[in-house]
Design a protein around this motif. Structure first.
Motif, PDB file in Angstrom:
ATOM      1  N   ALA A   1       0.835  -1.208   0.000  1.00 54.87           N
ATOM      2  CA  ALA A   1       0.000   0.000   0.000  1.00 54.87           C
ATOM      3  C   ALA A   1       0.866   1.252   0.000  1.00 54.87           C
ATOM      4  N   ASP A   2       0.376   2.308  -0.646  1.00 61.84           N
ATOM      5  CA  ASP A   2       1.100   3.577  -0.644  1.00 61.84           C
ATOM      6  C   ASP A   2       0.934   4.278   0.697  1.00 61.84           C
ATOM      7  N   ASP A   3       1.720   5.335   0.895  1.00 61.41           N
ATOM      8  CA  ASP A   3       1.749   6.031   2.182  1.00 61.41           C
ATOM      9  C   ASP A   3       0.388   6.586   2.580  1.00 61.41           C
ATOM     10  N   LEU A   4      -0.312   7.188   1.642  1.00 61.83           N
ATOM     11  CA  LEU A   4      -1.588   7.818   1.954  1.00 61.83           C
ATOM     12  C   LEU A   4      -2.621   6.771   2.376  1.00 61.83           C
ATOM     13  N   THR A   5      -2.687   5.683   1.641  1.00 62.04           N
ATOM     14  CA  THR A   5      -3.620   4.608   2.005  1.00 62.04           C
ATOM     15  C   THR A   5      -3.290   4.053   3.379  1.00 62.04           C
ATOM     16  N   LEU A   6      -2.012   3.833   3.621  1.00 61.98           N
ATOM     17  CA  LEU A   6      -1.605   3.273   4.912  1.00 61.98           C
ATOM     18  C   LEU A   6      -1.937   4.221   6.049  1.00 61.98           C
ATOM     19  N   ARG A   7      -1.714   5.507   5.829  1.00 57.72           N
ATOM     20  CA  ARG A   7      -2.001   6.493   6.882  1.00 57.72           C
ATOM     21  C   ARG A   7      -3.488   6.500   7.220  1.00 57.72           C
ATOM     22  N   ARG A   8      -4.331   6.475   6.223  1.00 63.13           N
ATOM     23  CA  ARG A   8      -5.764   6.549   6.487  1.00 63.13           C
ATOM     24  C   ARG A   8      -6.291   5.265   7.121  1.00 63.13           C
ATOM     25  N   LEU A   9      -5.759   4.138   6.718  1.00 64.23           N
ATOM     26  CA  LEU A   9      -6.145   2.896   7.372  1.00 64.23           C
ATOM     27  C   LEU A   9      -5.696   2.883   8.831  1.00 64.23           C
ATOM     28  N   CYS A  10      -4.516   3.419   9.085  1.00 59.46           N
ATOM     29  CA  CYS A  10      -4.038   3.486  10.470  1.00 59.46           C
ATOM     30  C   CYS A  10      -4.911   4.425  11.298  1.00 59.46           C
ATOM     31  N   ASP A  11      -5.305   5.553  10.726  1.00 57.78           N
ATOM     32  CA  ASP A  11      -6.195   6.472  11.441  1.00 57.78           C
ATOM     33  C   ASP A  11      -7.525   5.790  11.758  1.00 57.78           C
ATOM     34  N   ALA A  12      -8.057   5.072  10.769  1.00 55.22           N
ATOM     35  CA  ALA A  12      -9.303   4.339  11.002  1.00 55.22           C
ATOM     36  C   ALA A  12      -9.104   3.288  12.082  1.00 55.22           C
ATOM     37  N   GLY A  13      -8.003   2.552  12.001  1.00 53.16           N
ATOM     38  CA  GLY A  13      -7.739   1.507  12.979  1.00 53.16           C
ATOM     39  C   GLY A  13      -7.536   2.037  14.383  1.00 53.16           C
ATOM     40  N   ARG A  14      -6.943   3.212  14.489  1.00 50.80           N
ATOM     41  CA  ARG A  14      -6.704   3.780  15.820  1.00 50.80           C
ATOM     42  C   ARG A  14      -8.025   4.129  16.503  1.00 50.80           C
ATOM     43  N   CYS A  15      -8.927   4.735  15.765  1.00 52.22           N
ATOM     44  CA  CYS A  15     -10.226   5.082  16.352  1.00 52.22           C
ATOM     45  C   CYS A  15     -11.036   3.829  16.681  1.00 52.22           C
ATOM     46  N   VAL A  16     -11.108   2.907  15.738  1.00 54.70           N
ATOM     47  CA  VAL A  16     -11.876   1.685  15.968  1.00 54.70           C
ATOM     48  C   VAL A  16     -11.233   0.860  17.080  1.00 54.70           C
ATOM     49  N   GLY A  17      -9.909   0.855  17.141  1.00 53.78           N
ATOM     50  CA  GLY A  17      -9.231   0.116  18.195  1.00 53.78           C
ATOM     51  C   GLY A  17      -9.535   0.651  19.576  1.00 53.78           C
ATOM     52  N   MET A  18      -9.633   1.972  19.710  1.00 53.50           N
ATOM     53  CA  MET A  18     -10.012   2.543  21.000  1.00 53.50           C
ATOM     54  C   MET A  18     -11.438   2.133  21.345  1.00 53.50           C
ATOM     55  N   ALA A  19     -12.329   2.167  20.362  1.00 53.02           N
ATOM     56  CA  ALA A  19     -13.706   1.731  20.604  1.00 53.02           C
ATOM     57  C   ALA A  19     -13.735   0.264  21.025  1.00 53.02           C
ATOM     58  N   PHE A  20     -12.898  -0.546  20.399  1.00 54.51           N
ATOM     59  CA  PHE A  20     -12.797  -1.974  20.732  1.00 54.51           C
ATOM     60  C   PHE A  20     -12.440  -2.154  22.206  1.00 54.51           C
ATOM     61  N   GLN A  21     -11.443  -1.411  22.700  1.00 57.21           N
ATOM     62  CA  GLN A  21     -11.035  -1.564  24.086  1.00 57.21           C
ATOM     63  C   GLN A  21     -12.095  -1.051  25.056  1.00 57.21           C
ATOM     64  N   LEU A  22     -12.741   0.059  24.709  1.00 61.12           N
ATOM     65  CA  LEU A  22     -13.796   0.579  25.584  1.00 61.12           C
ATOM     66  C   LEU A  22     -14.962  -0.404  25.667  1.00 61.12           C
ATOM     67  N   ARG A  23     -15.274  -1.053  24.558  1.00 62.64           N
ATOM     68  CA  ARG A  23     -16.326  -2.073  24.587  1.00 62.64           C
ATOM     69  C   ARG A  23     -15.899  -3.241  25.477  1.00 62.64           C
ATOM     70  N   ASP A  24     -14.633  -3.612  25.415  1.00 67.17           N
ATOM     71  CA  ASP A  24     -14.142  -4.695  26.262  1.00 67.17           C
ATOM     72  C   ASP A  24     -14.259  -4.320  27.739  1.00 67.17           C
ATOM     73  N   ASP A  25     -13.988  -3.051  28.057  1.00 69.23           N
ATOM     74  CA  ASP A  25     -14.141  -2.592  29.445  1.00 69.23           C
ATOM     75  C   ASP A  25     -15.585  -2.727  29.918  1.00 69.23           C
ATOM     76  N   LEU A  26     -16.525  -2.354  29.049  1.00 69.71           N
ATOM     77  CA  LEU A  26     -17.937  -2.483  29.405  1.00 69.71           C
ATOM     78  C   LEU A  26     -18.335  -3.949  29.565  1.00 69.71           C
ATOM     79  N   ASP A  27     -17.879  -4.788  28.640  1.00 71.16           N
ATOM     80  CA  ASP A  27     -18.241  -6.206  28.693  1.00 71.16           C
ATOM     81  C   ASP A  27     -17.705  -6.879  29.944  1.00 71.16           C
ATOM     82  N   ASP A  28     -16.563  -6.420  30.431  1.00 71.70           N
ATOM     83  CA  ASP A  28     -15.998  -7.031  31.632  1.00 71.70           C
ATOM     84  C   ASP A  28     -16.912  -6.846  32.837  1.00 71.70           C
ATOM     85  N   VAL A  29     -17.640  -5.740  32.867  1.00 70.56           N
ATOM     86  CA  VAL A  29     -18.503  -5.452  34.009  1.00 70.56           C
ATOM     87  C   VAL A  29     -19.945  -5.861  33.737  1.00 70.56           C
TER      88      VAL A  29
END
Length: 591
Positions: free
Chosen positions: A274-302
């Motif tokens: 992948a080129d730099d621009l594609t990689l950057r945008r996928l990483c930005d998407a992954g960073r936001c979704v990854g934070m949501a993933f962890q917050l959901r895991d925190d909720l599921d634990d309780v």
């Protein structure tokens, strides 16, 4: 002087022979005429696709294909383990293999595969590399889970006894529960180490072009380091009672957001060239979704169902983990002067003897303070933000469609939940938030770029290489962006236009947050806040995970107060840009 002789051999007698242990043979170098020796080193091993038809066939069952790759890899590892020692192989190596093969959802492996497919289409070479990396990620996950269960003293994993519990039970009848428990923990540490070694082996064996291999190995190295750093912040926070919201978000980003979503996306995309621009945008998407993933895991634990999560409820509470969910509840209770809520949290957080009644009391506090609703809303906002990044990326529709759906599922956003611009984040299937006639990842039939996910009246997205007034160049001027991981700094963006763009609805009014701390907040739909969009609007955006400034908002502490802890930096940026590759021109992020 009298000669001395070894005590175990009579003088003049030949030494007793020592039984030779079988050893694994080393790979043979290919001979000059091209023929290989008895055991040539495999560059690409396992059930790999030979053509585009085979690549498409894997799409129908990615988890099965990854499982077959793991079957092949682990069979060879177990063969070599038995040559080293049969007891080690039977009691430890086979448990590591069994744990890995039983697997879970294999979400990380699927992210690697679909990121590669979205960037490389049906290229068999890229698909082969993606399968190797996906299997390596699964082995790394085995290492992480086995070690986590030891640190968390968790008895269950995936609805079965945790590996250290299984080993403890095996020897409890021989030496007693205390000694058997220590043995089980020690053996589980070794099991995790073995899984990590096998994962590293598999990455090293992945067939890649030379420079792409350098970048992939750097990403892999960074991911392992980040995972350990996040876990250390987690356990260190337990003994120091670190409770600030920024600290909780930083630990969540390192231990889960990067490791669970962003890095798997980056590995798959990089392996696909992948080129730099594609990689950057996928990483930005992954960073936001990854934070949501962890917050959901925190909720599921309780609040989750153990039958669905595969682990006991309340583990984070029992261990006193400084999760974002708990940090919000404590900050709000303090801001409201709610002593009863604070007493409940003080009483039960970190109590290994947490009872069902105690967990119910903690749940009541998390609901009454609004912490649960705040985290739910934050998950929705992060998911919407991540999908905007994703939808601004030009990808192969055949891979982008499933990848987008996988991101929505990983984020765990509520069905029908709305993001800050009104885009729905769940419940609508993989084509949600896109205009009619467009494909995922910015692809239209025929290759045109849609005006994705923007409210009515917004400027359309540019095609790559096309520059419109007030928008981004594909590679160009500077853009100031507060990154979702909390960098809070001006950053040179390769896709930035350096100009401010009026948002779609142009509103410049503050909107009271429904989840909020009693303050008006500039929303992401343009309500009085400049925003740097993924397609290069050239503005600064307060990211939904609280980056770059103290948040005086709902997921902070209360009316008129700044975010708990006063730490203006929420996340850590990697030393080499959002995808930490240090590359330029195609194989990774160029920063």
């Amino acid at each position: 002087m009298r000669p001395t002789h070894a005590k175990d051999h009579p003088a003049g007698a030949p030494p007793r022979p020592i039984a030779a242990a079988p050893v694994a043979s080393l790979p043979r170098r290919p001979v000059a005429d091209g023929r290989e020796g008895a055991e040539a080193c495999p560059v690409a091993s396992g059930p790999l696709p030979a053509g585009s038809a085979e690549v498409r066939g894997i799409d129908a069952d990615v988890t099965g294909a990854v499982g077959r790759m793991l079957d092949h890899v682990l069979a060879e590892r177990l063969r070599r383990a038995r040559l080293a020692d049969s007891l080690f192989a039977a009691e430890l190596a086979e448990r590591v293999a069994r744990f890995t093969l039983q697997g879970g959802k294999r979400t990380r492996a699927q992210l690697v595969w679909w990121a590669s497919r979205a960037c490389a289409g049906r290229d068999p070479a890229a698909a082969a590399a993606a399968l190797h990396l996906a299997a390596a990620v699964e082995l790394l996950q085995t290492c992480a889970l086995v070690h986590d269960d030891v640190m968390d003293r968790a008895a269950l994993r995936r609805g079965r006894p945790a590996l250290h519990t299984d080993l403890t039970d095996r020897y409890a009848g021989l030496v007693g529960p205390e000694r058997a428990g220590r043995f089980g923990q020690s053996a589980a540490v070794l099991a995790g180490d073995l899984a990590l070694a096998w994962a590293d082996d598999l990455v090293a064996e992945t067939p890649l072009a030379p420079w792409t291999g350098v970048v992939v190995r750097r990403l892999w190295s960074d991911m392992r380091t980040e995972m350990v750093a996040g876990q250390y912040l987690d356990v260190q926070g337990q003994i120091t009672a670190a409770r600030s919201l920024p600290r909780a978000l930083r630990a969540a980003r390192l231990k889960s957001a990067l490791y669970s979503v962003e890095r798997p996306l980056a590995l798959g995309a990089t392996a696909a060239g992948a080129d730099d621009l594609t990689l950057r945008r996928l990483c930005d998407a992954g960073r936001c979704v990854g934070m949501a993933f962890q917050l959901r895991d925190d909720l599921d634990d309780v609040f989750g169902d153990p039958l669905e999560t595969g682990k006991d409820c309340g583990g984070d509470i029992r261990e006193g983990k400084p999760t974002y969910l708990v940090a919000v509840a404590r900050a709000r209770a303090e801001a409201a002067g709610d002593g009863t809520a604070q007493d409940v949290l003080d009483r039960w957080l970190g109590d290994a003897g947490l009872t069902g009644r105690g967990l119910d009391q903690v749940r009541d506090v998390l609901v009454a303070t609004g912490a649960r609703a705040t985290v739910e809303s934050k998950i929705d906002r992060l998911t919407a933000q991540g999908l905007r990044h994703f939808d601004s990326t030009l990808l192969d529709p055949e891979g982008a469609e499933p990848l987008r759906g996988l991101l929505v599922a990983a984020a765990g956003a509520r069905a029908g939940g709305a993001g800050p611009d009104g885009a729905r984040t769940g419940g609508a299937g993989p084509d949600q938030t896109r205009p009619e006639g467009t494909g995922p990842g910015g692809a239209r039939p025929g290759g045109t770029t849609p005006d994705q996910t923007r409210p009515e009246g917004a400027r359309p997205s540019q095609q790559r290489g096309e520059v419109r007034p007030g928008q981004a160049r594909a590679h160009g001027a500077r853009q100031v962006e507060a990154r979702p991981d909390g960098a809070g700094q001006a950053e040179a963006q390769p896709d930035g236009a350096g100009q401010a763009e009026a948002r779609a609805n142009g509103a410049r009014q503050a909107e009271a947050q429904p989840d909020g701390a009693g303050q008006a907040e500039a929303r992401a739909n343009g309500a009085g806040q400049a925003e740097a969009r993924a397609n290069g609007a050239g503005q600064a955006e307060a990211r939904p995970d609280g980056a770059g400034r103290a948040e005086g908002r709902a997921d902070a502490v209360g009316p008129g107060r700044a975010q708990s802890g006063g730490d203006a930096v929420v996340g850590l940026r990697s030393a080499h840009g959002p995808c930490a590759s240090g590359s330029r021109g195609g194989a990774g992020s160029g920063r």
